[in-house]
Design a protein around this motif. Structure first.
Motif, mmCIF file in Angstrom:
data_model
loop_
_atom_site.group_PDB
_atom_site.id
_atom_site.type_symbol
_atom_site.label_atom_id
_atom_site.label_comp_id
_atom_site.label_asym_id
_atom_site.label_seq_id
_atom_site.Cartn_x
_atom_site.Cartn_y
_atom_site.Cartn_z
ATOM 1 N N PHE A 287 0.853 -1.182 0.000
ATOM 2 C CA PHE A 287 0.000 0.000 0.000
ATOM 3 C C PHE A 287 0.892 1.236 0.000
ATOM 4 O O PHE A 287 1.776 1.369 0.846
ATOM 5 N N LEU A 288 0.677 2.101 -0.963
ATOM 6 C CA LEU A 288 1.426 3.355 -1.091
ATOM 7 C C LEU A 288 0.469 4.514 -0.875
ATOM 8 O O LEU A 288 -0.542 4.631 -1.574
ATOM 9 N N LEU A 289 0.774 5.348 0.108
ATOM 10 C CA LEU A 289 -0.030 6.532 0.392
ATOM 11 C C LEU A 289 0.838 7.769 0.246
ATOM 12 O O LEU A 289 2.047 7.725 0.496
ATOM 13 N N THR A 290 0.211 8.863 -0.175
ATOM 14 C CA THR A 290 0.947 10.111 -0.385
ATOM 15 C C THR A 290 0.286 11.231 0.404
ATOM 16 O O THR A 290 -0.850 11.092 0.871
ATOM 17 N N ASP A 291 0.996 12.352 0.502
ATOM 18 C CA ASP A 291 0.419 13.494 1.212
ATOM 19 C C ASP A 291 -0.803 14.052 0.486
ATOM 20 O O ASP A 291 -1.617 14.743 1.080
ATOM 21 N N LYS A 292 -0.966 13.735 -0.783
ATOM 22 C CA LYS A 292 -2.122 14.192 -1.551
ATOM 23 C C LYS A 292 -3.146 13.087 -1.778
ATOM 24 O O LYS A 292 -4.213 13.318 -2.338
ATOM 25 N N ASN A 293 -2.841 11.863 -1.362
ATOM 26 C CA ASN A 293 -3.722 10.723 -1.613
ATOM 27 C C ASN A 293 -3.737 9.804 -0.381
ATOM 28 O O ASN A 293 -3.083 8.769 -0.343
ATOM 29 N N PRO A 294 -4.524 10.188 0.656
ATOM 30 C CA PRO A 294 -4.578 9.410 1.895
ATOM 31 C C PRO A 294 -5.522 8.221 1.791
ATOM 32 O O PRO A 294 -6.237 8.059 0.804
ATOM 33 N N SER A 295 -5.528 7.425 2.826
ATOM 34 C CA SER A 295 -6.528 6.369 3.000
ATOM 35 C C SER A 295 -7.692 7.001 3.758
ATOM 36 O O SER A 295 -7.535 7.444 4.899
ATOM 37 N N HIS A 296 -8.855 7.056 3.120
ATOM 38 C CA HIS A 296 -10.022 7.697 3.725
ATOM 39 C C HIS A 296 -10.622 6.811 4.817
ATOM 40 O O HIS A 296 -10.414 5.596 4.842
ATOM 41 N N LEU A 297 -11.388 7.447 5.696
ATOM 42 C CA LEU A 297 -11.951 6.740 6.833
ATOM 43 C C LEU A 297 -12.874 5.607 6.388
ATOM 44 O O LEU A 297 -13.768 5.808 5.560
ATOM 45 N N HIS A 298 -12.624 4.433 6.945
ATOM 46 C CA HIS A 298 -13.369 3.233 6.607
ATOM 47 C C HIS A 298 -13.344 2.283 7.801
ATOM 48 O O HIS A 298 -12.679 2.540 8.798
ATOM 49 N N ARG A 299 -14.082 1.185 7.664
ATOM 50 C CA ARG A 299 -14.139 0.194 8.743
ATOM 51 C C ARG A 299 -14.108 -1.203 8.135
ATOM 52 O O ARG A 299 -14.698 -1.450 7.087
ATOM 53 N N LEU A 300 -13.425 -2.105 8.826
ATOM 54 C CA LEU A 300 -13.358 -3.520 8.440
ATOM 55 C C LEU A 300 -13.916 -4.379 9.569
ATOM 56 O O LEU A 300 -13.887 -3.974 10.735
ATOM 57 N N ASN A 301 -14.351 -5.585 9.216
ATOM 58 C CA ASN A 301 -14.812 -6.548 10.211
ATOM 59 C C ASN A 301 -13.693 -7.484 10.642
ATOM 60 O O ASN A 301 -13.960 -8.522 11.241
ATOM 61 N N SER A 302 -12.467 -7.139 10.315
ATOM 62 C CA SER A 302 -11.293 -7.939 10.670
ATOM 63 C C SER A 302 -10.203 -7.019 11.207
ATOM 64 O O SER A 302 -10.199 -5.817 10.924
ATOM 65 N N ASP A 303 -9.273 -7.590 11.945
ATOM 66 C CA ASP A 303 -8.082 -6.843 12.359
ATOM 67 C C ASP A 303 -7.201 -6.608 11.134
ATOM 68 O O ASP A 303 -7.134 -7.459 10.236
ATOM 69 N N GLU A 304 -6.508 -5.470 11.112
ATOM 70 C CA GLU A 304 -5.571 -5.174 10.025
ATOM 71 C C GLU A 304 -4.250 -4.698 10.618
ATOM 72 O O GLU A 304 -4.218 -3.703 11.341
ATOM 73 N N THR A 305 -3.174 -5.424 10.316
ATOM 74 C CA THR A 305 -1.846 -5.056 10.808
ATOM 75 C C THR A 305 -1.088 -4.345 9.702
ATOM 76 O O THR A 305 -0.984 -4.845 8.582
ATOM 77 N N TRP A 306 -0.564 -3.171 10.031
ATOM 78 C CA TRP A 306 0.207 -2.327 9.113
ATOM 79 C C TRP A 306 1.691 -2.467 9.443
ATOM 80 O O TRP A 306 2.071 -2.425 10.614
ATOM 81 N N TYR A 307 2.515 -2.603 8.396
ATOM 82 C CA TYR A 307 3.972 -2.729 8.545
ATOM 83 C C TYR A 307 4.651 -1.656 7.707
ATOM 84 O O TYR A 307 4.409 -1.557 6.500
ATOM 85 N N TYR A 308 5.512 -0.891 8.330
ATOM 86 C CA TYR A 308 6.269 0.152 7.638
ATOM 87 C C TYR A 308 7.380 -0.482 6.789
ATOM 88 O O TYR A 308 8.057 -1.399 7.231
ATOM 89 N N HIS A 309 7.558 0.047 5.554
ATOM 90 C CA HIS A 309 8.640 -0.428 4.696
ATOM 91 C C HIS A 309 9.615 0.668 4.282
ATOM 92 O O HIS A 309 10.818 0.483 4.397
ATOM 93 N N ALA A 310 9.100 1.786 3.752
ATOM 94 C CA ALA A 310 10.032 2.757 3.168
ATOM 95 C C ALA A 310 9.424 4.152 3.103
ATOM 96 O O ALA A 310 8.214 4.332 3.153
ATOM 97 N N ASN A 311 10.309 5.096 2.928
ATOM 98 C CA ASN A 311 10.017 6.505 2.711
ATOM 99 C C ASN A 311 9.564 7.176 4.001
ATOM 100 O O ASN A 311 10.166 6.952 5.031
ATOM 101 N N ASP A 312 8.506 7.972 3.940
ATOM 102 C CA ASP A 312 8.128 8.837 5.054
ATOM 103 C C ASP A 312 7.206 8.133 6.053
ATOM 104 O O ASP A 312 6.531 7.164 5.704
#
Length: 164
Positions: free
Chosen positions: A48-73
């Protein structure tokens, strides 16, 4: 010099995601699990690539989601938990400054992510696995009725109207 948005999109073959940003599914378990909403893969994973001009908008899942940092900011995960409290978690490489390398968003939490400046490459693992039937996007109007105390983040990360 860090790799550009164009580099990541091309090299990783990332496509636009309906919640914002760019993604590619990298794994889907062949094993399934029965949930209250039907059979789901045991887990799924995306880049998943997110930018300062293209965020992940507010949403909800019925499962846990683990985020892992890889690169950049660094990237901020903005959570409105089921009990209504808000928390910002910053994932990034500077653990000495309070950033974390990974974070699990609990199921049924409304959340989105933003990058203050630049872009961030992460991966996300959802368990039980991601299914669009378990994915809810929200408008500002919907969330402001429920959580008026979080107006600032809702106006920043919720759509005014849902994309088609």
């Amino acid at each position: 010099m860090q790799p550009s948005i164009e580099y990541w999109r091309k090299e990783l073959q990332l496509e636009p995601h309906s919640e914002g940003g760019f993604f590619k599914e990298t794994a889907r378990s062949e094993q399934t699990i029965k949930t209250s909403r039907g059979q789901r893969p045991l887990y799924t994973s995306i880049l998943f690539l997110l930018t300062d001009k293209n965020p992940s908008h507010l949403h909800r899942l019925n499962s846990d989601e683990t985020w892992y940092y890889h690169a950049n900011d660094p990237l901020s995960i903005h959570c409105i938990f089921p009990d209504g409290h808000y928390q910002e978690i910053v994932i990034g490489p500077q653990v000495d400054k309070g950033q974390v390398l990974s974070y699990t968003v609990p199921k049924n939490t409304i959340f989105g992510s933003s990058v203050a400046q630049g872009h961030s490459l992460v991966s996300c693992v959802v368990a039980p696995g991601f299914d669009y039937r378990d994915f809810e996007l929200f408008t500002q109007e919907e969330l402001l009725k429920l959580y008026p105390q979080h107006q600032t983040i809702i106006k920043q990360l919720a759509y005014q109207s849902l994309p088609h």
